[in-house]
Design a protein around this motif. Structure first.
Motif, PDB file in Angstrom:
ATOM      1  N   LEU A   1       0.839  -1.202   0.000  1.00  0.00           N
ATOM      2  CA  LEU A   1       0.000   0.000   0.000  1.00  0.00           C
ATOM      3  C   LEU A   1       0.875   1.254   0.000  1.00  0.00           C
ATOM      4  N   ARG A   2       1.889   1.268   0.854  1.00  0.00           N
ATOM      5  CA  ARG A   2       2.772   2.439   0.911  1.00  0.00           C
ATOM      6  C   ARG A   2       3.490   2.650  -0.416  1.00  0.00           C
ATOM      7  N   GLN A   3       3.962   1.567  -1.012  1.00  0.00           N
ATOM      8  CA  GLN A   3       4.687   1.685  -2.282  1.00  0.00           C
ATOM      9  C   GLN A   3       3.793   2.192  -3.404  1.00  0.00           C
ATOM     10  N   THR A   4       2.529   1.863  -3.369  1.00  0.00           N
ATOM     11  CA  THR A   4       1.599   2.260  -4.435  1.00  0.00           C
ATOM     12  C   THR A   4       1.535   3.775  -4.596  1.00  0.00           C
ATOM     13  N   ILE A   5       1.595   4.508  -3.480  1.00  0.00           N
ATOM     14  CA  ILE A   5       1.511   5.975  -3.565  1.00  0.00           C
ATOM     15  C   ILE A   5       2.717   6.654  -2.918  1.00  0.00           C
ATOM     16  N   ALA A   6       3.820   5.883  -2.777  1.00  0.00           N
ATOM     17  CA  ALA A   6       5.087   6.430  -2.260  1.00  0.00           C
ATOM     18  C   ALA A   6       4.916   7.083  -0.893  1.00  0.00           C
ATOM     19  N   LEU A   7       4.208   6.390   0.001  1.00  0.00           N
ATOM     20  CA  LEU A   7       4.056   6.890   1.371  1.00  0.00           C
ATOM     21  C   LEU A   7       5.309   6.608   2.182  1.00  0.00           C
ATOM     22  N   ASP A   8       5.664   7.532   3.049  1.00  0.00           N
ATOM     23  CA  ASP A   8       6.739   7.287   4.004  1.00  0.00           C
ATOM     24  C   ASP A   8       6.312   6.186   4.978  1.00  0.00           C
ATOM     25  N   GLU A   9       7.258   5.634   5.702  1.00  0.00           N
ATOM     26  CA  GLU A   9       7.021   4.490   6.592  1.00  0.00           C
ATOM     27  C   GLU A   9       5.898   4.744   7.591  1.00  0.00           C
ATOM     28  N   ASP A  10       5.828   5.973   8.125  1.00  0.00           N
ATOM     29  CA  ASP A  10       4.856   6.259   9.185  1.00  0.00           C
ATOM     30  C   ASP A  10       3.601   6.969   8.684  1.00  0.00           C
ATOM     31  N   GLU A  11       3.390   7.011   7.352  1.00  0.00           N
ATOM     32  CA  GLU A  11       2.267   7.765   6.799  1.00  0.00           C
ATOM     33  C   GLU A  11       1.012   6.899   6.572  1.00  0.00           C
ATOM     34  N   LEU A  12       1.159   5.575   6.587  1.00  0.00           N
ATOM     35  CA  LEU A  12      -0.015   4.729   6.415  1.00  0.00           C
ATOM     36  C   LEU A  12      -0.890   4.824   7.661  1.00  0.00           C
ATOM     37  N   ASN A  13      -2.202   4.961   7.465  1.00  0.00           N
ATOM     38  CA  ASN A  13      -3.113   5.107   8.606  1.00  0.00           C
ATOM     39  C   ASN A  13      -4.505   4.640   8.191  1.00  0.00           C
ATOM     40  N   ILE A  14      -4.714   3.320   8.204  1.00  0.00           N
ATOM     41  CA  ILE A  14      -5.982   2.739   7.780  1.00  0.00           C
ATOM     42  C   ILE A  14      -7.014   2.884   8.897  1.00  0.00           C
ATOM     43  N   GLU A  15      -8.117   3.571   8.600  1.00  0.00           N
ATOM     44  CA  GLU A  15      -9.127   3.876   9.623  1.00  0.00           C
ATOM     45  C   GLU A  15     -10.483   3.244   9.337  1.00  0.00           C
ATOM     46  N   GLY A  16     -10.660   2.656   8.162  1.00  0.00           N
ATOM     47  CA  GLY A  16     -11.926   2.008   7.844  1.00  0.00           C
ATOM     48  C   GLY A  16     -11.703   0.963   6.767  1.00  0.00           C
ATOM     49  N   VAL A  17     -12.511  -0.105   6.813  1.00  0.00           N
ATOM     50  CA  VAL A  17     -12.383  -1.183   5.829  1.00  0.00           C
ATOM     51  C   VAL A  17     -13.772  -1.652   5.416  1.00  0.00           C
ATOM     52  N   ILE A  18     -13.948  -1.891   4.122  1.00  0.00           N
ATOM     53  CA  ILE A  18     -15.142  -2.532   3.570  1.00  0.00           C
ATOM     54  C   ILE A  18     -14.674  -3.707   2.728  1.00  0.00           C
ATOM     55  N   ILE A  19     -15.370  -4.843   2.840  1.00  0.00           N
ATOM     56  CA  ILE A  19     -15.009  -6.039   2.081  1.00  0.00           C
ATOM     57  C   ILE A  19     -16.220  -6.502   1.280  1.00  0.00           C
ATOM     58  N   ASP A  20     -16.005  -6.797   0.001  1.00  0.00           N
ATOM     59  CA  ASP A  20     -17.044  -7.451  -0.790  1.00  0.00           C
ATOM     60  C   ASP A  20     -16.456  -8.700  -1.432  1.00  0.00           C
ATOM     61  N   THR A  21     -17.178  -9.327  -2.344  1.00  0.00           N
ATOM     62  CA  THR A  21     -16.726 -10.595  -2.909  1.00  0.00           C
ATOM     63  C   THR A  21     -15.448 -10.448  -3.739  1.00  0.00           C
ATOM     64  N   GLU A  22     -15.187  -9.249  -4.267  1.00  0.00           N
ATOM     65  CA  GLU A  22     -14.038  -9.056  -5.156  1.00  0.00           C
ATOM     66  C   GLU A  22     -12.873  -8.311  -4.527  1.00  0.00           C
ATOM     67  N   ASN A  23     -13.159  -7.360  -3.634  1.00  0.00           N
ATOM     68  CA  ASN A  23     -12.122  -6.424  -3.191  1.00  0.00           C
ATOM     69  C   ASN A  23     -12.158  -6.147  -1.695  1.00  0.00           C
ATOM     70  N   TYR A  24     -11.000  -5.701  -1.234  1.00  0.00           N
ATOM     71  CA  TYR A  24     -10.906  -5.005   0.048  1.00  0.00           C
ATOM     72  C   TYR A  24     -10.817  -3.506  -0.266  1.00  0.00           C
ATOM     73  N   TYR A  25     -11.579  -2.694   0.454  1.00  0.00           N
ATOM     74  CA  TYR A  25     -11.502  -1.239   0.329  1.00  0.00           C
ATOM     75  C   TYR A  25     -10.964  -0.697   1.653  1.00  0.00           C
ATOM     76  N   LEU A  26      -9.749  -0.167   1.621  1.00  0.00           N
ATOM     77  CA  LEU A  26      -9.069   0.309   2.827  1.00  0.00           C
ATOM     78  C   LEU A  26      -9.033   1.832   2.810  1.00  0.00           C
ATOM     79  N   PHE A  27      -9.611   2.442   3.833  1.00  0.00           N
ATOM     80  CA  PHE A  27      -9.755   3.892   3.873  1.00  0.00           C
ATOM     81  C   PHE A  27      -8.571   4.505   4.612  1.00  0.00           C
ATOM     82  N   GLN A  28      -7.706   5.131   3.823  1.00  0.00           N
ATOM     83  CA  GLN A  28      -6.489   5.764   4.317  1.00  0.00           C
ATOM     84  C   GLN A  28      -6.794   7.163   4.835  1.00  0.00           C
ATOM     85  N   ARG A  29      -6.523   7.383   6.114  1.00  0.00           N
ATOM     86  CA  ARG A  29      -6.702   8.713   6.689  1.00  0.00           C
ATOM     87  C   ARG A  29      -5.456   9.546   6.411  1.00  0.00           C
ATOM     88  N   GLY A  30      -5.601  10.526   5.551  1.00  0.00           N
ATOM     89  CA  GLY A  30      -4.441  11.291   5.107  1.00  0.00           C
ATOM     90  C   GLY A  30      -4.114  12.463   5.999  1.00  0.00           C
TER      91      GLY A  30
END
Length: 272
Positions: A115-144
């Motif tokens: 996830l960090r590599q996808t948008i070039a986030l620094d090590e401490d910048e990832l901050n997942i605060e919400g998740v939704i799951i369906d049959t195809e995907n995980y949706y991870l809500f990054q608090r920026g």
């Protein structure tokens, strides 16, 4: 403007720093960002059950030791609980099956790295605060709310593990942009909470300038409305409580940044 009403609903003794909610079959499942227990509040007898997620589950953990459980979601009768990913101790996901009560913990540091590599986030910048799951995907809500200000949604395909990111811009208060604090799916729409917090750190808290409720299309990621619901409170947990053709009722919890073993659950009503 949506017709929205937010009121305190009830208090739960025995939980501090509630950070996520799931309502299911007259039970409210609750996580706390400084605890490694899963809590179940039963409406029928107003009882609170503490479920150990680990052999050494603890409450009131120091910030440096926290798993920082910020996200809880339900998929196929299993609760998924995610750490925020903002430190190495927070690279964890726990599954709790509601029928069998089986518990499985998994290190998700490889996913968080991707996830960090996808948008070039620094090590401490990832901050997942919400998740939704369906049959195809995980949706991870990054608090920026970090210095890089990357607020948006990671879509992770379950089959090929590809990752896409959609940057989501939200309103500002006192020049501070609102950033995601939770999300829930209702009929192919996403209802989300967001907060304006005066900090550029995913680790350090700041002054709160308000919380918002918003709605977006899950597939297109188009935001259809965002509305402020509080001026000084930070709401983190969001779950659907009741639904009619004309009205939605959600339950919310508040991060009041205290160590008191008491959490207020709010009810938010949206007229459709």
């Amino acid at each position: 403007m949506q017709n929205i009403q937010l009121l305190p609903y009830f208090e739960i003794k025995g939980i501090a720093a509630a950070s996520g909610l799931v309502y299911k079959d007259d039970s409210l499942f609750i996580i706390s960002d400084d605890s490694t227990f899963l809590y179940e509040y039963r409406f029928t007898d107003k009882a609170l059950n503490k479920i150990k997620l680990f052999e050494d589950s603890q409450e009131s953990l120091a910030k440096k030791d926290k798993a920082d459980f910020e996200s809880i979601t339900l998929f196929e009768n299993t609760l998924y609980i995610f750490g925020s990913g903002s430190t190495k101790k927070r690279d964890i996901r726990v599954k709790y099956h509601l029928d069998s009560q089986e518990i499985k913990a998994k290190d998700v540091s490889k996913l968080h790295k991707k996830l960090r590599q996808t948008i070039a986030l620094d090590e401490d910048e990832l901050n997942i605060e919400g998740v939704i799951i369906d049959t195809e995907n995980y949706y991870l809500f990054q608090r920026g709310n970090g210095a890089q200000a990357q607020n948006g949604i990671f879509t992770v395909n379950k089959v090929d593990k590809t990752v896409r990111f959609h940057l989501i811009l939200l309103p500002k208060v006192n020049s501070i942009e609102a950033t995601f604090t939770d999300a829930v799916e209702v009929d192919d729409k996403v209802y989300f909470t967001a907060a304006c917090e005066d900090t550029t750190s995913t680790y350090t808290d700041g002054e709160i300038y308000g919380s918002f409720l918003g709605c977006m299309d899950l597939k297109t990621k188009e935001v259809t409305f965002v509305q402020q619901i509080a001026a000084k409170q930070k709401f983190e947990g969001l779950t659907l409580f009741k639904q009619t053709p004309t009205q939605l009722e959600f339950l919310l919890c508040e991060d009041n940044d205290t160590e008191e073993l008491e959490s207020v659950i709010y009810k938010l009503t949206v007229e459709l």
